[in-house]
Design a protein around this motif. Structure first.
Motif, PDB file in Angstrom:
ATOM      1  N   VAL A 280       0.832  -1.200   0.000  1.00 37.23           N
ATOM      2  CA  VAL A 280       0.000   0.000   0.000  1.00 37.23           C
ATOM      3  C   VAL A 280       0.867   1.249   0.000  1.00 37.23           C
ATOM      4  O   VAL A 280       0.634   2.189  -0.769  1.00 37.23           O
ATOM      5  CB  VAL A 280      -0.942   0.004   1.229  1.00 37.23           C
ATOM      6  N   HIS A 281       1.850   1.288   0.879  1.00 33.51           N
ATOM      7  CA  HIS A 281       2.721   2.453   1.007  1.00 33.51           C
ATOM      8  C   HIS A 281       4.180   2.044   0.765  1.00 33.51           C
ATOM      9  O   HIS A 281       4.504   0.862   0.738  1.00 33.51           O
ATOM     10  CB  HIS A 281       2.584   3.078   2.393  1.00 33.51           C
ATOM     11  N   GLY A 282       5.037   3.027   0.621  1.00 35.00           N
ATOM     12  CA  GLY A 282       6.456   2.756   0.440  1.00 35.00           C
ATOM     13  C   GLY A 282       6.985   3.378  -0.833  1.00 35.00           C
ATOM     14  O   GLY A 282       6.235   3.663  -1.775  1.00 35.00           O
ATOM     15  N   ASP A 283       8.298   3.566  -0.867  1.00 36.70           N
ATOM     16  CA  ASP A 283       8.946   4.195  -2.018  1.00 36.70           C
ATOM     17  C   ASP A 283       9.070   3.246  -3.202  1.00 36.70           C
ATOM     18  O   ASP A 283       9.237   3.694  -4.340  1.00 36.70           O
ATOM     19  CB  ASP A 283      10.335   4.700  -1.622  1.00 36.70           C
ATOM     20  N   PHE A 284       9.028   1.947  -2.941  1.00 31.14           N
ATOM     21  CA  PHE A 284       9.199   0.967  -3.999  1.00 31.14           C
ATOM     22  C   PHE A 284       7.919   0.151  -4.181  1.00 31.14           C
ATOM     23  O   PHE A 284       7.209  -0.124  -3.213  1.00 31.14           O
ATOM     24  CB  PHE A 284      10.379   0.032  -3.687  1.00 31.14           C
ATOM     25  N   GLN A 285       7.653  -0.224  -5.408  1.00 29.83           N
ATOM     26  CA  GLN A 285       6.465  -1.004  -5.719  1.00 29.83           C
ATOM     27  C   GLN A 285       6.756  -2.492  -5.563  1.00 29.83           C
ATOM     28  O   GLN A 285       7.685  -3.021  -6.178  1.00 29.83           O
ATOM     29  CB  GLN A 285       6.015  -0.719  -7.152  1.00 29.83           C
ATOM     30  N   ILE A 286       5.984  -3.149  -4.723  1.00 32.00           N
ATOM     31  CA  ILE A 286       6.044  -4.604  -4.600  1.00 32.00           C
ATOM     32  C   ILE A 286       4.812  -5.169  -5.290  1.00 32.00           C
ATOM     33  O   ILE A 286       3.685  -4.755  -5.023  1.00 32.00           O
ATOM     34  CB  ILE A 286       6.080  -5.049  -3.123  1.00 32.00           C
ATOM     35  N   HIS A 287       5.036  -6.109  -6.182  1.00 27.56           N
ATOM     36  CA  HIS A 287       3.945  -6.710  -6.953  1.00 27.56           C
ATOM     37  C   HIS A 287       4.294  -8.178  -7.178  1.00 27.56           C
ATOM     38  O   HIS A 287       4.850  -8.566  -8.202  1.00 27.56           O
ATOM     39  CB  HIS A 287       3.789  -5.978  -8.286  1.00 27.56           C
ATOM     40  N   ASP A 288       3.966  -9.006  -6.190  1.00 29.13           N
ATOM     41  CA  ASP A 288       4.348 -10.416  -6.207  1.00 29.13           C
ATOM     42  C   ASP A 288       3.193 -11.293  -6.667  1.00 29.13           C
ATOM     43  O   ASP A 288       2.054 -11.119  -6.208  1.00 29.13           O
ATOM     44  CB  ASP A 288       4.793 -10.880  -4.818  1.00 29.13           C
ATOM     45  N   ALA A 289       3.499 -12.237  -7.527  1.00 25.13           N
ATOM     46  CA  ALA A 289       2.513 -13.211  -7.995  1.00 25.13           C
ATOM     47  C   ALA A 289       2.604 -14.456  -7.113  1.00 25.13           C
ATOM     48  O   ALA A 289       3.632 -15.141  -7.108  1.00 25.13           O
ATOM     49  CB  ALA A 289       2.764 -13.569  -9.454  1.00 25.13           C
ATOM     50  N   LEU A 290       1.544 -14.742  -6.372  1.00 23.34           N
ATOM     51  CA  LEU A 290       1.506 -15.892  -5.476  1.00 23.34           C
ATOM     52  C   LEU A 290       0.803 -17.036  -6.196  1.00 23.34           C
ATOM     53  O   LEU A 290      -0.399 -16.980  -6.459  1.00 23.34           O
ATOM     54  CB  LEU A 290       0.755 -15.530  -4.188  1.00 23.34           C
ATOM     55  N   ASP A 291       1.560 -18.072  -6.506  1.00 26.70           N
ATOM     56  CA  ASP A 291       1.054 -19.178  -7.310  1.00 26.70           C
ATOM     57  C   ASP A 291       0.305 -20.181  -6.424  1.00 26.70           C
ATOM     58  O   ASP A 291       0.894 -20.784  -5.522  1.00 26.70           O
ATOM     59  CB  ASP A 291       2.211 -19.878  -8.031  1.00 26.70           C
ATOM     60  N   PHE A 292      -0.986 -20.375  -6.703  1.00 26.95           N
ATOM     61  CA  PHE A 292      -1.795 -21.310  -5.927  1.00 26.95           C
ATOM     62  C   PHE A 292      -1.720 -22.741  -6.478  1.00 26.95           C
ATOM     63  O   PHE A 292      -2.305 -23.660  -5.904  1.00 26.95           O
ATOM     64  CB  PHE A 292      -3.243 -20.828  -5.871  1.00 26.95           C
TER      65      PHE A 292
END
Length: 415
Positions: free
Chosen positions: A147-159
């Motif tokens: 939600v917040h932070g200087d860097f974008q985290i966008h992780d794909a969680l494989d089900f």
């Protein structure tokens, strides 16, 4: 209804205890705030209103009735939710954008371009620790974003599903934000460990697609699933593994598939919205043993065709002999997509309402105890698939297939 504990819980949460200086008139008009404030000062010993007094003062005059358009996009909106603390609002649009807003100023926090999306973003959720949001689509992955932070985290969680074409129709963070519960196509239920980045449970939970999931209390152990097999099932995750796959109980009563399940948060009551055009309220003490013979029949094909062909048929008054629901709520239209329904917030309403959008663009607020609409209003020109009541303000935000986000606020009665 008066025989059930929820009746007394709601009455207790909505009954005033403040001493008013003037005798309250026998009228449906709400107690003037000025008189209530004077009464609190005269009482002297109570520095703030009790929860019952606050709800008694605010709810009658502060049901959201007037709206303004907040945002308009080029595509339909599928999801819209406040965070648990009410500080962030998240919307998900068919333009593949997940948008986060500061819910106080309504200034954008960020816009996330969705990945691995087919057709639309189907479901979203905020983590209770306020660090993450997740979204799902027709894909093997749940996407995790900060939600917040200087860097974008966008992780794909494989089900890691077994099926080729796969969708997680319902996703929810656990109360401690460490696990993700998922309900999927093919009748499967999943648990995913966010810290370890691995799937910890996959089981065949239903005979048809699982459209919605929820946690029932703050322990994170009890969960509910709602499916197109017309059933709501309750599970204890402590009792589930590769060799143990049985629910602790189930609810039978709907004649069509379940579009949404939602918990009151007390580990006792939950609601289900259904394609049979009804919402039902359930008490966990009235669950059926899952091994008992069921009386239900599969969904009527003509009604299923009506669901997809936009033809609203009023809900049937027939009753399943195994229906143990406390109350059934009728009036809203459910077709074409998975319409959501929720309990109203405890802080401002004492959870005395159930609210839902519908497929004809209406906003419904049902009185839990009477089953009748406390408010019905035409809110949008298109389907309201999702909506969210602010946890601490008298504000509902609706997201619609007419491509708009609208904020609903009260019209205060004059004193």
């Amino acid at each position: 209804m008066s025989d059930h504990r929820i009746y007394h819980d709601i009455k207790r949460a909505t009954t005033p205890t403040v001493h008013y200086p003037y005798k309250r008139a026998r009228t449906s008009r709400p107690q003037p705030l000025v008189s209530a404030l004077i009464g609190r000062e005269i009482a002297g010993s109570r520095p703030s209103f009790s929860s019952g007094t606050r709800v008694d003062l605010l709810t009658p005059r502060f049901l959201p009735r007037q709206s303004k358009k907040m945002f308009e996009h080029d595509e339909s909106l599928y999801c819209g939710q406040f965070s648990q603390d009410g500080e962030v609002f998240m919307s998900a649009c068919k333009d593949f954008q997940v948008r986060l807003y500061d819910a106080n100023s309504w200034r954008p926090i960020k816009s996330i371009h969705a990945r691995h999306v087919s057709w639309a973003i189907i479901d979203v959720d905020h983590s209770p620790d306020k660090r993450w949001v997740i979204y799902s689509s027709w894909s093997n992955y749940v996407q995790l974003c900060n939600v917040h932070g200087d860097f974008q985290i966008h992780d794909a969680l494989d089900f890691i599903p077994d099926a080729g074409r796969f969708c997680l129709f319902g996703i929810k963070f656990s109360p401690d934000s460490r696990m993700i519960l998922g309900g999927a196509s093919g009748g499967e239920m999943y648990l995913y460990d966010v810290d370890r980045k691995e799937r910890t449970l996959r089981l065949d939970a239903h005979e048809d697609d699982v459209n919605s999931v929820c946690f029932l209390d703050n322990t994170g152990h009890l969960v509910a699933t709602g499916s197109d097999d017309n059933l709501v099932k309750v599970w204890d995750t402590r009792l589930l593994d590769d060799s143990r796959t049985d629910p602790v109980g189930e609810f039978e009563g709907h004649f069509e598939g379940i579009t949404h399940v939602s918990s009151k948060g007390d580990g006792r009551y939950l609601l289900s919205n259904s394609k049979d055009q009804t919402i039902k309220l359930w008490d966990l003490r009235s669950m059926h043993n899952p091994n008992e013979k069921r009386a239900r029949s599969r969904s009527d094909r003509s009604r299923m065709r009506s669901y997809f062909m936009h033809s609203h048929q009023p809900s049937s008054r027939r009753r399943n002999p195994r229906d143990t629901s406390i109350m059934t709520y009728r009036g809203h239209a459910v077709y074409n997509t998975l319409i959501r329904a929720y309990f109203s917030p405890a802080f401002t309403t004492g959870q005395q309402y159930i609210y839902s959008g519908d497929s004809q663009g209406n906003l419904f607020i049902y009185d839990i105890l009477t089953g009748t609409p406390a408010l019905k209003t035409r809110a949008h020109r298109g389907i309201i698939r999702d909506l969210s009541w602010h946890p601490f303000r008298p504000e509902i935000v609706t997201t619609s297939w007419d491509c708009t986000v609208r904020s609903w606020n009260p019209t205060e009665n004059k004193e």
